[in-house]
Design a protein around this motif. Sequence first.
Motif, PDB file in Angstrom:
ATOM      1  N   SER A  59       1.268  -1.627  -0.361  1.00 24.09           N
ATOM      2  CA  SER A  59      -0.079   0.079  -0.270  1.00 24.09           C
ATOM      3  C   SER A  59       0.817   1.243  -0.115  1.00 24.09           C
ATOM      4  N   THR A  60       0.159   2.063   0.220  1.00 21.45           N
ATOM      5  CA  THR A  60       0.784   3.631  -0.018  1.00 21.45           C
ATOM      6  C   THR A  60       1.844   3.443   1.408  1.00 21.45           C
ATOM      7  N   ASP A  61       1.521   2.901   2.330  1.00 15.81           N
ATOM      8  CA  ASP A  61       2.424   3.418   3.025  1.00 15.81           C
ATOM      9  C   ASP A  61       3.174   2.304   3.632  1.00 15.81           C
ATOM     10  N   SER A  62       3.139   1.490   2.772  1.00 19.08           N
ATOM     11  CA  SER A  62       4.379   0.254   3.079  1.00 19.08           C
ATOM     12  C   SER A  62       5.554   0.343   3.207  1.00 19.08           C
ATOM     13  N   GLY A  63       6.600   1.587   2.454  1.00 20.39           N
ATOM     14  CA  GLY A  63       7.302   1.899   2.401  1.00 20.39           C
ATOM     15  C   GLY A  63       8.401   2.280   3.992  1.00 20.39           C
ATOM     16  N   LYS A  64       7.507   3.343   4.850  1.00 23.58           N
ATOM     17  CA  LYS A  64       7.197   4.277   6.109  1.00 23.58           C
ATOM     18  C   LYS A  64       7.289   3.185   6.512  1.00 23.58           C
ATOM     19  N   GLU A  65       6.176   1.927   6.696  1.00 23.93           N
ATOM     20  CA  GLU A  65       6.236   1.123   7.571  1.00 23.93           C
ATOM     21  C   GLU A  65       6.788   0.164   7.709  1.00 23.93           C
ATOM     22  N   MET A  66       7.740  -0.443   7.239  1.00 22.63           N
ATOM     23  CA  MET A  66       8.246  -1.435   6.884  1.00 22.63           C
ATOM     24  C   MET A  66      10.162  -0.874   7.284  1.00 22.63           C
ATOM     25  N   GLU A  67      10.597   0.641   7.237  1.00 25.37           N
ATOM     26  CA  GLU A  67      11.342   1.615   7.655  1.00 25.37           C
ATOM     27  C   GLU A  67      11.194   1.277   9.024  1.00 25.37           C
ATOM     28  N   LYS A  68       9.594   1.418   9.921  1.00 26.32           N
ATOM     29  CA  LYS A  68       9.904   1.627  11.353  1.00 26.32           C
ATOM     30  C   LYS A  68      10.017   0.260  11.933  1.00 26.32           C
TER      31      LYS A  68
END
Length: 462
Positions: free
Chosen positions: A195-204
Amino acid sequence: MLRTQMQRIIMLFAIVFVMLPLTNVTAAEPIDEIRQLIKDHYIDDVPDSVLLRNTGKEIINGLDPHSEYMTKQEYEAFINGIEQRIVGIGVVLEESENGIKVISVIKDGPAFKAGIVPGDIITHVGDTSLKGKSVQVAVPLISGKENTYVSLTVLREKTEKPINMSIRRAEIHLPTVESEMLGGNIGYIRLNSFSTDSGKEMEKAIQSLAGAGGFIVDIRNNGGGYITAAQEIAGFFPGVEQAFQLREKNKKPEIYPSVYQKQKIDGPVSLLVNEYSASASEMVAVNLKEQKAATLYGKNTYGKGTMQSMYAFNNGSVLKMTTARFYSPKGIAVDKVGVSPDVKTLVNEELTTAHYDQLVMTLKGYKAFPTLEKVKTTKTFTVSMTKDMDWRQLGKNAVQLIEIGGKESSIRIEVKDGKTIEVIPEYPLQSGKKYMLIIHPAWKDKLGNGMKHGIYLDVTVR
């Protein structure tokens, strides 16, 4: 070309969403524009016998199963599914010969609590048959207002009669990324959607697992998402600079880069896949396998190696149409063949197998002792040495008991005599689970001589 101006926005389910506001079409179906889009952009040539059908849905039914003409409501439901915004019963679906197949069930959601399991086929919603229907048609029927009920008829393998059930709809809260530290300092990350926030959530998630000696990334039952998210996720793996190769109609193959990420996944990586890992999941899987950036565990993936473009019209309807096939950067095909794992496992043993292998990798030089089979849940482990030991050297990390696929179990150690200790779990072991007992070479005898090597043994619980 279309007579009207189009604005293309590309995303992937292995999808490309192309948002096309088109001229003056407001209420009437944009049939001419649909025909022209198919002629210009559909991945394969389409015969006139299909193009001349009367409605958009009739035309699209003559294309591949992943192309669809959606109403505004169907499109909104589709996007909400990718973004994990769901009011319904909490299932991920795909088309099937006899209805709509459940490919995954959201834990603790209404369907989960009602007993729906992956592989179930929903044949009816109320009195409406789903045979021959698309997911886009089924979703509005199954979903609805919060706290209302939906009646389903379900076919289940090895069950002779259909199962009838009534399920109360609810708002489903499913995070895009979930993470935890498994026993043995192995980081576990589950990616539910691209989804659109997958990258940010993966980083966290990676940051939250700082210090992990290895990682297990789980994309089982992940049906895909946006192409940009696949590029972002690929960038977290060291050395993976390319994301995928696209082949569009009448164009040369083009290789797309991964999105650079400062945060990287360090250490060995196991990637969990199964037959319901599809689309963007397969895009990442075939890439990591090709680049040897991860070891794949599980079953052969779904085999959806196509990308869809989304074209939005002024009347609110949306055309989702296959416009490209994707491959690994070096050209390994995915469509209709899937991605084969490096290590094939039994169903639901992907995580335990990968976790066990990663634990063993950390125990180089340790000796494997025979397995303790079918021990009681109240088992106490006795460790006997050949010499009198200086038990004052016994640290709290000298012995570990790890649930395979889970966390480290709390234990206490009691000294019985100069050569013997007992390892006592603080809580009962879980029936049917597998554990690893690890004795690290951290002890010395009374003459100051240390252990030459550590040992480990498998434990199964009856």
